[in-house]
Design a protein around this motif. Structure first.
Motif, PDB file in Angstrom:
ATOM      1  N   TYR A 120      36.109  37.198  46.069  1.00  0.00           N
ATOM      2  CA  TYR A 120      36.816  37.016  44.795  1.00  0.00           C
ATOM      3  C   TYR A 120      36.353  38.045  43.763  1.00  0.00           C
ATOM      4  N   VAL A 121      35.046  38.203  43.650  1.00  0.00           N
ATOM      5  CA  VAL A 121      34.495  39.164  42.685  1.00  0.00           C
ATOM      6  C   VAL A 121      34.925  40.590  43.044  1.00  0.00           C
ATOM      7  N   LEU A 122      34.862  40.918  44.336  1.00  0.00           N
ATOM      8  CA  LEU A 122      35.245  42.260  44.781  1.00  0.00           C
ATOM      9  C   LEU A 122      36.713  42.546  44.473  1.00  0.00           C
ATOM     10  N   ILE A 123      37.585  41.557  44.663  1.00  0.00           N
ATOM     11  CA  ILE A 123      39.009  41.730  44.375  1.00  0.00           C
ATOM     12  C   ILE A 123      39.226  41.986  42.885  1.00  0.00           C
ATOM     13  N   LEU A 124      38.560  41.197  42.045  1.00  0.00           N
ATOM     14  CA  LEU A 124      38.723  41.366  40.597  1.00  0.00           C
ATOM     15  C   LEU A 124      38.209  42.720  40.129  1.00  0.00           C
ATOM     16  N   VAL A 125      37.065  43.138  40.645  1.00  0.00           N
ATOM     17  CA  VAL A 125      36.514  44.442  40.261  1.00  0.00           C
ATOM     18  C   VAL A 125      37.452  45.564  40.696  1.00  0.00           C
ATOM     19  N   ALA A 126      37.967  45.476  41.923  1.00  0.00           N
ATOM     20  CA  ALA A 126      38.856  46.521  42.436  1.00  0.00           C
ATOM     21  C   ALA A 126      40.147  46.601  41.632  1.00  0.00           C
ATOM     22  N   VAL A 127      40.757  45.441  41.359  1.00  0.00           N
ATOM     23  CA  VAL A 127      42.000  45.433  40.590  1.00  0.00           C
ATOM     24  C   VAL A 127      41.753  45.942  39.164  1.00  0.00           C
ATOM     25  N   GLY A 128      40.657  45.505  38.558  1.00  0.00           N
ATOM     26  CA  GLY A 128      40.336  45.945  37.208  1.00  0.00           C
ATOM     27  C   GLY A 128      40.130  47.448  37.124  1.00  0.00           C
ATOM     28  N   LEU A 129      39.373  48.006  38.061  1.00  0.00           N
ATOM     29  CA  LEU A 129      39.136  49.445  38.062  1.00  0.00           C
ATOM     30  C   LEU A 129      40.425  50.220  38.313  1.00  0.00           C
ATOM     31  N   SER A 130      41.290  49.674  39.160  1.00  0.00           N
ATOM     32  CA  SER A 130      42.561  50.357  39.435  1.00  0.00           C
ATOM     33  C   SER A 130      43.423  50.436  38.185  1.00  0.00           C
ATOM     34  N   ALA A 173      43.502  34.107  38.433  1.00  0.00           N
ATOM     35  CA  ALA A 173      43.953  32.721  38.554  1.00  0.00           C
ATOM     36  C   ALA A 173      44.381  32.399  39.984  1.00  0.00           C
ATOM     37  N   VAL A 174      45.213  33.270  40.554  1.00  0.00           N
ATOM     38  CA  VAL A 174      45.778  33.008  41.885  1.00  0.00           C
ATOM     39  C   VAL A 174      44.715  33.078  42.974  1.00  0.00           C
ATOM     40  N   TRP A 175      43.882  34.108  42.920  1.00  0.00           N
ATOM     41  CA  TRP A 175      42.890  34.250  43.986  1.00  0.00           C
ATOM     42  C   TRP A 175      41.768  33.223  43.880  1.00  0.00           C
ATOM     43  N   TRP A 176      41.581  32.639  42.692  1.00  0.00           N
ATOM     44  CA  TRP A 176      40.634  31.529  42.616  1.00  0.00           C
ATOM     45  C   TRP A 176      41.138  30.345  43.429  1.00  0.00           C
ATOM     46  N   VAL A 177      42.448  30.104  43.398  1.00  0.00           N
ATOM     47  CA  VAL A 177      43.051  29.048  44.224  1.00  0.00           C
ATOM     48  C   VAL A 177      42.794  29.335  45.699  1.00  0.00           C
ATOM     49  N   VAL A 178      42.991  30.597  46.097  1.00  0.00           N
ATOM     50  CA  VAL A 178      42.838  30.975  47.500  1.00  0.00           C
ATOM     51  C   VAL A 178      41.396  30.819  47.960  1.00  0.00           C
ATOM     52  N   VAL A 179      40.452  31.407  47.207  1.00  0.00           N
ATOM     53  CA  VAL A 179      39.055  31.402  47.669  1.00  0.00           C
ATOM     54  C   VAL A 179      38.436  30.015  47.558  1.00  0.00           C
ATOM     55  N   SER A 180      38.836  29.224  46.572  1.00  0.00           N
ATOM     56  CA  SER A 180      38.285  27.869  46.472  1.00  0.00           C
ATOM     57  C   SER A 180      38.804  26.993  47.603  1.00  0.00           C
ATOM     58  N   CYS A 217      40.439  38.797  33.300  1.00  0.00           N
ATOM     59  CA  CYS A 217      39.673  38.159  34.383  1.00  0.00           C
ATOM     60  C   CYS A 217      39.098  36.814  33.943  1.00  0.00           C
ATOM     61  N   ILE A 218      38.512  36.781  32.769  1.00  0.00           N
ATOM     62  CA  ILE A 218      37.898  35.539  32.274  1.00  0.00           C
ATOM     63  C   ILE A 218      38.968  34.469  32.051  1.00  0.00           C
ATOM     64  N   THR A 219      40.064  34.850  31.382  1.00  0.00           N
ATOM     65  CA  THR A 219      41.140  33.894  31.110  1.00  0.00           C
ATOM     66  C   THR A 219      41.763  33.392  32.404  1.00  0.00           C
ATOM     67  N   PRO A 258      52.936  44.869  25.820  1.00  0.00           N
ATOM     68  CA  PRO A 258      51.624  45.076  25.187  1.00  0.00           C
ATOM     69  C   PRO A 258      50.502  44.969  26.213  1.00  0.00           C
ATOM     70  N   GLY A 259      49.332  45.436  25.848  1.00  0.00           N
ATOM     71  CA  GLY A 259      48.273  45.574  26.840  1.00  0.00           C
ATOM     72  C   GLY A 259      47.234  44.478  26.921  1.00  0.00           C
ATOM     73  N   SER A 260      47.188  43.574  25.966  1.00  0.00           N
ATOM     74  CA  SER A 260      46.070  42.627  25.938  1.00  0.00           C
ATOM     75  C   SER A 260      46.539  41.172  26.037  1.00  0.00           C
ATOM     76  N   PRO A 261      45.988  40.425  27.019  1.00  0.00           N
ATOM     77  CA  PRO A 261      45.064  40.827  28.081  1.00  0.00           C
ATOM     78  C   PRO A 261      45.811  41.385  29.289  1.00  0.00           C
ATOM     79  N   SER A 262      45.096  41.975  30.217  1.00  0.00           N
ATOM     80  CA  SER A 262      45.709  42.537  31.414  1.00  0.00           C
ATOM     81  C   SER A 262      46.361  41.443  32.257  1.00  0.00           C
ATOM     82  N   GLY A 263      47.673  41.575  32.505  1.00  0.00           N
ATOM     83  CA  GLY A 263      48.373  40.597  33.328  1.00  0.00           C
ATOM     84  C   GLY A 263      47.952  40.675  34.779  1.00  0.00           C
ATOM     85  N   HIS A 264      47.723  41.905  35.275  1.00  0.00           N
ATOM     86  CA  HIS A 264      47.252  42.060  36.655  1.00  0.00           C
ATOM     87  C   HIS A 264      45.934  41.318  36.859  1.00  0.00           C
TER      88      HIS A 264
END
Length: 339
Positions: free
Chosen positions: A150-160, A120-127, A176-178, A108-114
């Motif tokens: 972090y924001v740029l990564i999320l925007v890029a992945v989301g748009l992809s 979640a993971v990149w927040w660990v990295v950037v923090s 992204c929010i979750t 199923p599609g909601s929410p996006s797993g990517h």
């Protein structure tokens, strides 16, 4: 929801038409945002820079992806590539969109797993990076710079994900929010140094609880295979339907990685005690090792055998990064110093 879905389709069409020249880049970005990449790419890279951050990445990736699976089973959620045909709203005017090899996921599609796992993971990295920068420079501005990344990564992945018709925009935003919230919460609860029994119990507990939820929902008359049928029906290329995108694949990956993390810590890994040069060598060798582990062919029939071997494959991931490769590098570099 029809209007939300419809606007999402037209947005995907606009994105595909206006960024057609970036098609290869979008495909690469969606691969980098794949939850699997958190285990195979982000985890080893982070681990050989900071042991705690690396363990946190694996922990957060596994728990956030498991929760994403549960959310998808509870929330359902269409995917654009099948909703276009199923909705019956585009008979007279068909959107000018195309599918890609990464489009035809079966869950199923909601929410996006990517989006969710990436957030979640990149927040660990950037923090972790921000904390390190602040401890060295004492500059609040410089330590906040990774947040822009972090924001740029999320925007890029989301748009992809929107570009390849795998998700609607609202599913990406929800992911992204979750994921951001989970990243903040879980990074403070990293089970570093816990006994092997903890990880064994957690792995088995998550596996059994997900299976019980699946069985329970089916007993209530909820068919959780509905998305698989739609994916097979509307995917433009049958070979793009892969078993490793099925919900139970992510479940076995998460549980296998958690058990593997417990085993790796039980063997008292020595990768972090290596000097920088051997540690860099360990990173390179680990990356090559995981590349070949990921490419190991698995039989798709019977499915139980596939999922069992998929589980074992991800049990091996922490062993390769935290135990096997650092041990070999330490052995050969130590032997060379003696000679």
């Amino acid at each position: 929801m029809e209007s939300v879905y419809t606007q999402g389709i037209w947005l995907a069409e606009t994105l595909q038409q206006r960024t057609r020249s970036l098609e290869n880049a979008w495909v690469v970005i969606t691969y980098i945002g794949d939850p699997k990449a958190a285990f195979l790419l982000v985890f080893p890279f982070t681990y050989f820079i900071s042991k705690r951050a690396g363990v946190a990445v694996l922990w957060v990736a596994a728990i956030s992806e498991w929760l994403n699976l549960v959310f998808k089973w509870m929330l359902f959620g269409e995917r654009p590539f099948w909703w276009i045909g199923e909705s019956g709203l585009f008979v007279s005017v068909q959107p000018k969109v195309q599918q890609f090899p990464s489009t035809c996921e079966t869950g199923p599609g909601s929410p996006s797993g990517h989006a969710m796992v990436t957030a979640a993971v990149w927040w660990v990295v950037v923090s972790s990076l921000g904390s390190s920068l602040y401890s060295h420079t004492h500059s609040v501005l410089l330590s906040a710079a990774p947040c822009l990344l972090y924001v740029l990564i999320l925007v890029a992945v989301g748009l992809s994900r929107i570009f390849i018709l795998a998700h609607f925009p609202h599913q990406v935003v929800a992911g992204c929010i979750t994921g951001f919230i989970l990243g903040m919460v879980l990074r403070r609860r990293v089970p570093e140094g816990r006994p092997l029994l903890f990880f064994f119990s957690l792995s088995v507990g998550l596996l059994l609880s997900a299976v019980m939820l699946h069985v329970g929902l089916q007993q209530l008359g909820i068919d959780l295979s509905w998305s698989i049928a739609l994916a097979k029906k509307w995917c433009s290329h049958a070979e793009w339907i892969r078993l490793d995108t099925a919900p139970f694949s992510s479940l076995t990956r998460d549980c296998g990685a958690l058990l593997g993390l417990g085993l790796a810590q039980y063997w008292k890994p020595g990768g972090w005690s290596l000097p920088w040069a051997p540690r860099a060598l360990s990173l390179a060798v680990s990356s090559m090792g995981l590349y070949h582990v990921n490419r190991l062919p698995l039989p798709v029939r019977p499915q139980g055998l596939f999922y069992g071997l998929f589980f074992v494959k991800f049990v091996l991931v922490p062993q390769v990064v935290m135990v096997f490769v650092p041990g070999l590098v330490h052995f050969f570099t130590h032997k060379k110093k003696k000679n």
